[in-house]
Write a protein that holds these residues in place. Structure first.
Motif, PDB file in Angstrom:
ATOM      1  N   ALA A   1      37.158  36.591  50.928  1.00 51.31           N
ATOM      2  CA  ALA A   1      37.329  37.881  51.610  1.00 51.31           C
ATOM      3  C   ALA A   1      38.495  37.838  52.589  1.00 51.31           C
ATOM      4  N   ARG A   2      38.836  36.666  53.096  1.00 49.59           N
ATOM      5  CA  ARG A   2      39.926  36.549  54.068  1.00 49.59           C
ATOM      6  C   ARG A   2      41.285  36.298  53.442  1.00 49.59           C
ATOM      7  N   THR A   3      41.316  35.859  52.173  1.00 49.76           N
ATOM      8  CA  THR A   3      42.612  35.548  51.563  1.00 49.76           C
ATOM      9  C   THR A   3      42.893  36.398  50.340  1.00 49.76           C
ATOM     10  N   VAL A   4      42.194  36.139  49.255  1.00 50.22           N
ATOM     11  CA  VAL A   4      42.515  36.752  47.959  1.00 50.22           C
ATOM     12  C   VAL A   4      42.105  38.217  47.907  1.00 50.22           C
ATOM     13  N   CYS A   5      40.944  38.564  48.427  1.00 48.92           N
ATOM     14  CA  CYS A   5      40.407  39.919  48.307  1.00 48.92           C
ATOM     15  C   CYS A   5      40.446  40.660  49.640  1.00 48.92           C
ATOM     16  N   VAL A   6      41.481  40.433  50.426  1.00 46.55           N
ATOM     17  CA  VAL A   6      41.534  40.984  51.780  1.00 46.55           C
ATOM     18  C   VAL A   6      41.864  42.483  51.782  1.00 46.55           C
ATOM     19  N   ASN A   7      42.708  42.942  50.890  1.00 41.32           N
ATOM     20  CA  ASN A   7      43.087  44.358  50.847  1.00 41.32           C
ATOM     21  C   ASN A   7      42.132  45.118  49.941  1.00 41.32           C
ATOM     22  N   GLN A   8      41.569  46.181  50.449  1.00 40.59           N
ATOM     23  CA  GLN A   8      40.575  46.956  49.727  1.00 40.59           C
ATOM     24  C   GLN A   8      41.222  47.856  48.673  1.00 40.59           C
ATOM     25  N   HIS A   9      40.594  47.919  47.514  1.00 38.38           N
ATOM     26  CA  HIS A   9      41.021  48.822  46.446  1.00 38.38           C
ATOM     27  C   HIS A   9      40.412  50.199  46.665  1.00 38.38           C
ATOM     28  N   GLN A  10      41.064  51.208  46.125  1.00 42.45           N
ATOM     29  CA  GLN A  10      40.487  52.541  46.149  1.00 42.45           C
ATOM     30  C   GLN A  10      39.388  52.650  45.102  1.00 42.45           C
ATOM     31  N   VAL A  11      39.495  51.850  44.044  1.00 43.01           N
ATOM     32  CA  VAL A  11      38.470  51.835  43.010  1.00 43.01           C
ATOM     33  C   VAL A  11      37.308  51.002  43.544  1.00 43.01           C
ATOM     34  N   PRO A  12      36.129  51.594  43.731  1.00 44.21           N
ATOM     35  CA  PRO A  12      35.027  50.930  44.444  1.00 44.21           C
ATOM     36  C   PRO A  12      34.598  49.583  43.862  1.00 44.21           C
ATOM     37  N   ASN A  13      34.461  49.459  42.565  1.00 48.26           N
ATOM     38  CA  ASN A  13      33.910  48.249  41.967  1.00 48.26           C
ATOM     39  C   ASN A  13      34.899  47.081  41.950  1.00 48.26           C
TER      40      ASN A  13
END
Length: 128
Positions: free
Chosen positions: A92-104
């Motif tokens: 959550a802190r590195t690879v997936c830090v920026n949120q997508h507009q697509v919820p899933n």
């Protein structure tokens, strides 16, 4: 005379049953993997489990397009009460830090990153 839809029904039923069996096996395997990761919680000797996750090319290939605008070649080490918790927080802190507009997509990014993190931590435990 036999109706034509009986032959369609005869072909569809086994296909539906096979698909259900495949989904059930996949779900059971994922639950088992999660339970194994949860089972590796802290012992009396270990206070924390630490995991290091980097936005390397290898990790980004495993996660695919589900990570949005990752910062390449950054790493973070996170400690938690289990490898699963540490991997989830590090991802959550590195690879997936920026949120997508697509919820899933955010959930998929975290799952793929956690899976790769746990796989890599297991391979380092085995080789140590």
């Amino acid at each position: 005379m036999v109706e034509w839809w009986w032959s369609v029904l005869g072909a569809a039923v086994p296909a539906v049953m096979a698909g259900q069996a495949f989904r059930t096996k996949k779900r059971r395997d994922e639950e088992e993997r999660s339970n194994r990761a949860r089972g590796r919680e802290k012992n009396s000797d270990d206070i924390f489990v630490c995991e290091r996750v980097c936005t390397s090319n290898r990790m980004l290939k495993k996660v695919g397009a589900f990570s949005k605008d990752p910062t390449p070649d950054t790493c973070v080490t996170v400690c938690g009460v289990s490898e699963l918790d540490a991997c989830a927080d590090a991802c959550a802190r590195t690879v997936c830090v920026n949120q997508h507009q697509v919820p899933n997509w955010n959930d998929i990014c975290l799952k793929r990153c956690q899976s790769e993190c746990l796989r890599l931590s297991q391979s380092s435990v085995v080789s140590s």
